[in-house]
Design an enzyme around this catalytic site. Sequence first.
Site, short mmCIF file in Angstrom:
data_model
loop_
_atom_site.label_atom_id
_atom_site.label_comp_id
_atom_site.label_asym_id
_atom_site.label_seq_id
_atom_site.Cartn_x
_atom_site.Cartn_y
_atom_site.Cartn_z
N TYR A 157 0.84 -1.21 0.00
CA TYR A 157 0.00 0.00 0.00
C TYR A 157 0.87 1.26 0.00
O TYR A 157 0.62 2.20 -0.76
CB TYR A 157 -0.89 -0.08 1.24
CG TYR A 157 -1.90 1.03 1.42
CD1 TYR A 157 -3.11 1.01 0.74
CD2 TYR A 157 -1.66 2.07 2.32
CE1 TYR A 157 -4.06 2.01 0.94
CE2 TYR A 157 -2.59 3.07 2.53
CZ TYR A 157 -3.80 3.03 1.83
OH TYR A 157 -4.73 4.02 2.03
N LYS A 161 1.03 4.12 -2.85
CA LYS A 161 0.71 5.52 -2.54
C LYS A 161 1.92 6.43 -2.76
O LYS A 161 1.77 7.58 -3.20
CB LYS A 161 0.18 5.63 -1.10
CG LYS A 161 -1.14 4.89 -0.85
CD LYS A 161 -2.27 5.42 -1.70
CE LYS A 161 -3.64 4.88 -1.28
NZ LYS A 161 -4.74 5.39 -2.11
P1 NAI Z 1 -13.46 2.41 1.31
O1 NAI Z 1 -12.94 1.02 1.42
O2 NAI Z 1 -14.52 2.86 2.26
O3 NAI Z 1 -14.04 2.65 -0.18
C1 NAI Z 1 -13.26 2.28 -1.30
C2 NAI Z 1 -14.06 2.51 -2.56
O4 NAI Z 1 -13.28 2.03 -3.67
C3 NAI Z 1 -15.39 1.75 -2.60
O5 NAI Z 1 -16.34 2.52 -3.31
C4 NAI Z 1 -15.03 0.50 -3.41
O6 NAI Z 1 -16.16 -0.09 -4.05
C5 NAI Z 1 -14.06 1.12 -4.42
N1 NAI Z 1 -13.20 0.11 -5.04
C6 NAI Z 1 -12.31 -0.70 -4.43
N2 NAI Z 1 -11.74 -1.52 -5.33
C7 NAI Z 1 -12.29 -1.21 -6.54
C8 NAI Z 1 -12.12 -1.72 -7.85
N3 NAI Z 1 -11.29 -2.75 -8.14
N4 NAI Z 1 -12.85 -1.17 -8.86
C9 NAI Z 1 -13.71 -0.16 -8.62
N5 NAI Z 1 -13.91 0.36 -7.38
C10 NAI Z 1 -13.21 -0.17 -6.35
O7 NAI Z 1 -12.20 3.36 1.32
P2 NAI Z 1 -11.98 4.82 1.94
O8 NAI Z 1 -11.59 4.70 3.36
O9 NAI Z 1 -13.11 5.71 1.58
O10 NAI Z 1 -10.66 5.27 1.15
C11 NAI Z 1 -10.72 5.97 -0.08
C12 NAI Z 1 -9.30 6.31 -0.51
O11 NAI Z 1 -8.65 7.03 0.53
C13 NAI Z 1 -8.43 5.08 -0.78
O12 NAI Z 1 -7.58 5.33 -1.87
C14 NAI Z 1 -7.61 4.95 0.49
O13 NAI Z 1 -6.39 4.30 0.25
C15 NAI Z 1 -7.42 6.40 0.87
N6 NAI Z 1 -7.13 6.59 2.27
C16 NAI Z 1 -8.06 6.28 3.24
C17 NAI Z 1 -7.73 6.49 4.57
C18 NAI Z 1 -8.70 6.21 5.66
O14 NAI Z 1 -8.33 6.44 6.81
N7 NAI Z 1 -9.90 5.77 5.38
C19 NAI Z 1 -6.40 6.99 4.96
C20 NAI Z 1 -5.53 7.27 3.87
C21 NAI Z 1 -5.90 7.07 2.58
#
Ligand code: NAI
Length: 250
Positions: A157, A161
């Site tokens: 990851y 990133k």
């Molecule tokens: P989440 O797990 O709640 O949502 C992820 C979204 O991406 C969902 O809509 C899922 O359906 C979609 N997704 C995943 N794989 C996919 C694929 N193969 N094709 C199409 N859609 C796909 O994630 P969250 O927490 O909202 O994170 C969003 C972004 O923020 C990510 O890139 C994550 O790495 C980044 N992030 C999140 C943090 C956190 O604390 N939640 C911290 C740092 C970064």
Amino acid sequence: MATTDQDKRVALVTGASRGIGKAVAMRLAADGRHVVLVSRTEGPLSEVKALIEEAGGSASCKAADIGDGAAWQSAVEEVISDEGRLDILVNNAGITRDNLMLRMSDDEWQSVIDVNLRAAFIACRTAARSMMRGKFGRIVNIGSTSGVIGNSGQANYAAAKAGLIGMTKSIARELGGKGITANVIAPGFIQTDMTSNLPESVVETVRKSTACSRLGTVDDIAAAVSYVSSDGAGYLTGQTICVDGGLTMC
Ligand code: NAI
């Protein structure tokens, strides 16, 4: 002067079915963008579309697995052809497959690189042609503080990133003269499904190390994306903005 539908900016947000992507999509719609919502399945996207429309905004849905490179490239091309333009690209969808490096399988490594890094590259490459035609573009890649300072158990990851940061800087240099900016928004610990399974002890440690003494909200990230994707942010490019409550300060 009133904005007509013809000059409404079109934004594409991946991973818009929930969490940060959903909040970003709703915020960009509130900012007056037409938002194309992307995720693997249409069902949850339709619910987000309905919420946006109830609030007076406009959105459409595109189901696509961004981990499948060829299918994903076709999906972005279809969006550009259907909408006639693409002005704002938010590469938000991401996955984790955490494991200590010594135990990490090739599959755990590759799946995270494919979804978190390669998919963003494919979308940037495809969208850039449309943005160049319009002489305007805002590319926003959602990184992570893990990509800036590393994180135990996240070699895959953090590599993806950190890769987004280098890729974004290169794109910013290549396209800056064409009215296109590219930036990374790097969230710290945000309350979403991705972080909901963390043990309370870990959450408490994070809270104590964060200057703002709290985990972030999805709206904290959406506000930052709203700014970097605005017309007024045309002189901000190649940056990594850590929206982390002062966790890293680097
Ligand atoms: P989440 O797990 O709640 O949502 C992820 C979204 O991406 C969902 O809509 C899922 O359906 C979609 N997704 C995943 N794989 C996919 C694929 N193969 N094709 C199409 N859609 C796909 O994630 P969250 O927490 O909202 O994170 C969003 C972004 O923020 C990510 O890139 C994550 O790495 C980044 N992030 C999140 C943090 C956190 O604390 N939640 C911290 C740092 C970064």
